[in-house]
Scaffold this motif. Structure first.
Motif, PDB file in Angstrom:
ATOM      1  N   ASP A   1      40.952  37.844  38.961  1.00  0.00           N
ATOM      2  CA  ASP A   1      39.872  37.514  39.905  1.00  0.00           C
ATOM      3  C   ASP A   1      40.369  37.824  41.324  1.00  0.00           C
ATOM      4  OD1 ASP A   1      37.317  35.299  39.842  1.00  0.00           O
ATOM      5  OD2 ASP A   1      38.396  35.411  41.749  1.00  0.00           O
ATOM      6  N   VAL A   2      39.456  38.206  42.205  1.00  0.00           N
ATOM      7  CA  VAL A   2      39.872  38.586  43.560  1.00  0.00           C
ATOM      8  C   VAL A   2      40.442  37.389  44.339  1.00  0.00           C
ATOM      9  CG1 VAL A   2      37.695  38.213  44.833  1.00  0.00           C
ATOM     10  CG2 VAL A   2      39.192  40.120  45.464  1.00  0.00           C
ATOM     11  N   HIS A   3      40.064  36.182  43.922  1.00  0.00           N
ATOM     12  CA  HIS A   3      40.575  34.970  44.576  1.00  0.00           C
ATOM     13  C   HIS A   3      41.789  34.424  43.825  1.00  0.00           C
ATOM     14  CE1 HIS A   3      36.168  35.126  45.482  1.00  0.00           C
ATOM     15  NE2 HIS A   3      36.604  34.855  46.709  1.00  0.00           N
TER      16      HIS A   3
ATOM     17  N   HIS B   1      38.552  28.622  37.985  1.00  0.00           N
ATOM     18  CA  HIS B   1      39.974  28.427  38.309  1.00  0.00           C
ATOM     19  C   HIS B   1      40.274  27.699  39.619  1.00  0.00           C
ATOM     20  CE1 HIS B   1      40.175  32.628  40.519  1.00  0.00           C
ATOM     21  NE2 HIS B   1      39.093  31.955  40.820  1.00  0.00           N
TER      22      HIS B   1
ATOM     23  N   GLY C   1      34.930  34.811  38.473  1.00  0.00           N
ATOM     24  CA  GLY C   1      34.014  35.191  39.545  1.00  0.00           C
ATOM     25  C   GLY C   1      33.394  36.567  39.329  1.00  0.00           C
TER      26      GLY C   1
ATOM     27  N   TYR D   1      30.105  38.610  41.795  1.00  0.00           N
ATOM     28  CA  TYR D   1      28.831  38.232  42.417  1.00  0.00           C
ATOM     29  C   TYR D   1      27.876  39.406  42.581  1.00  0.00           C
ATOM     30  CZ  TYR D   1      31.729  34.266  42.545  1.00  0.00           C
ATOM     31  OH  TYR D   1      32.550  33.266  42.114  1.00  0.00           O
TER      32      TYR D   1
ATOM     33  N   ASP E   1      35.055  40.024  40.748  1.00  0.00           N
ATOM     34  CA  ASP E   1      34.786  40.095  42.192  1.00  0.00           C
ATOM     35  C   ASP E   1      35.787  40.952  42.964  1.00  0.00           C
ATOM     36  OD1 ASP E   1      36.616  38.130  41.565  1.00  0.00           O
ATOM     37  OD2 ASP E   1      35.548  36.493  42.575  1.00  0.00           O
TER      38      ASP E   1
HETATM   39 ZN   LIG Z   1      36.717  34.829  42.566  1.00  0.00          ZN
END
Ligand SMILES: [Zn+2]
Length: 315
Positions: free
Chosen positions: A164-166, A126, A294, A296, A252
């Motif tokens: 997603d965390v971002h 994204h 994401g 990780y 994430d």
């Molecule tokens: Zn992310």
């Protein structure tokens, strides 16, 4: 009980990963898939082989110049596609084109009714822009899916939901002034995390004002904060009645991710996926495509994505 669910998995897709200890390594598909097998989920879905996208398909979203730049980066000896997050690796063009092509294959099977819902764990890139790579993302498979829905299937009103965390900046800014892209994104506050965008006041521009919902959460936020935010996402989606649901389910945001600072449990992914399956049934004839994004910490991504897949199968 939902209809048939397609899961994209295969060696060509697993090759989308950066070498030498990069957080987005090529081992993520395997980490997810072994957990899916351990839970017996592989027997409840149709496993589909990856497909590589053609150039013309990638260029539905990306500029021709950028696609050429990616294609030739390896032979030209370019080290990074961006300022240092996204290194060039052997076979990068083919791997990135396979991420896009697998999403398009899923889309085509959903639109023909061959499957009702699909999951592409290595998709959800994204951050990529129409003309640039960013944040581990070479081609933005999500943007290609949106532009394909419009151009090939005459589906205009598309929901894009991102946990997603971002912040999903590559999607947000590509459609910021597009009133038919219904955007909802819960992420860690950009003052503390890459890419720094996604403030609550970013609600879309011009005619699209109000079609975008950004919910930044403070570092340390967990399941309760997510649940409150999720209720707002559901209300937002109901207001616009999308014809297709695209879900970026980055893992994430779970506690223990090495790159971010939220503390979700994998329950968050089950809650969001279940809820989106029900909304897609209500407004979009069940049409839902989920992409991994994401994540990780390998145990986290396996747990979160297996929860998503379980809900796609059972919700
Ligand atoms: Zn992310």
């Amino acid at each position: 009980m939902g209809g048939r669910v397609c899961l994209y998995c295969g060696e060509a897709l697993g090759r989308y990963g950066f070498p030498q200890g990069h957080p987005l390594g090529a081992d993520r598909q395997g980490a997810f898939f072994s957990e899916a097998v351990a839970r017996g989920l592989d027997r409840e879905v149709s496993i589909m082989a990856p497909r590589r996208a053609k150039r013309a398909e990638i260029e539905r979203f990306h500029t021709r110049d950028y696609v050429e730049r990616v294609e030739h980066a390896e032979v030209r000896g370019i080290e990074f596609l961006d300022d240092g997050d996204t290194p060039v690796f052997p076979g990068m063009y083919e791997a990135a084109a396979t991420v896009v092509g697998s999403g398009l294959d899923a889309l085509s099977r959903i639109m023909t009714g061959e499957c009702q819902r699909a999951f592409q764990p290595i998709g959800g890139l994204h951050h990529a822009r129409r003309d640039a790579a960013a944040g581990f993302c070479v081609f933005n498979d999500l943007g290609v899916v949106v532009d394909t829905l419009r151009g090939e299937y005459a589906v205009q009103r598309v929901a894009y939901v991102d946990i997603d965390v971002h912040h999903g900046d590559g999607v947000f800014y590509a459609y910021e002034s597009d009133p038919e892209l219904i955007f909802a994104d819960i992420h860690e506050d950009g003052r503390f995390l890459y890419p720094g965008t996604g403030a609550a006041y970013e609600t879309g521009s011009g005619k699209a004002q109000g079609t975008k919902l950004n919910i930044p959460l403070p570092p340390g936020a967990g399941d309760q904060a997510f649940s409150h935010a999720w209720a707002r996402v559901v209300a937002h989606l109901r207001e616009f009645k999308p014809q297709f649901f695209l879900f970026q389910c980055g893992a994430d945001g779970l506690e223990g991710d090495p790159l971010a600072h939220l503390r979700y449990s994998p329950q968050v992914h089950a809650q969001a996926a279940r809820s989106l399956c029900h909304l897609a049934d209500e407004y979009a004839a069940g049409r839902l495509l989920a992409c991994g994004g994401g994540g990780y910490n390998r145990d986290n991504l396996a747990a979160a994505w297996c929860n998503v897949l379980r809900e796609l199968v059972r919700a």
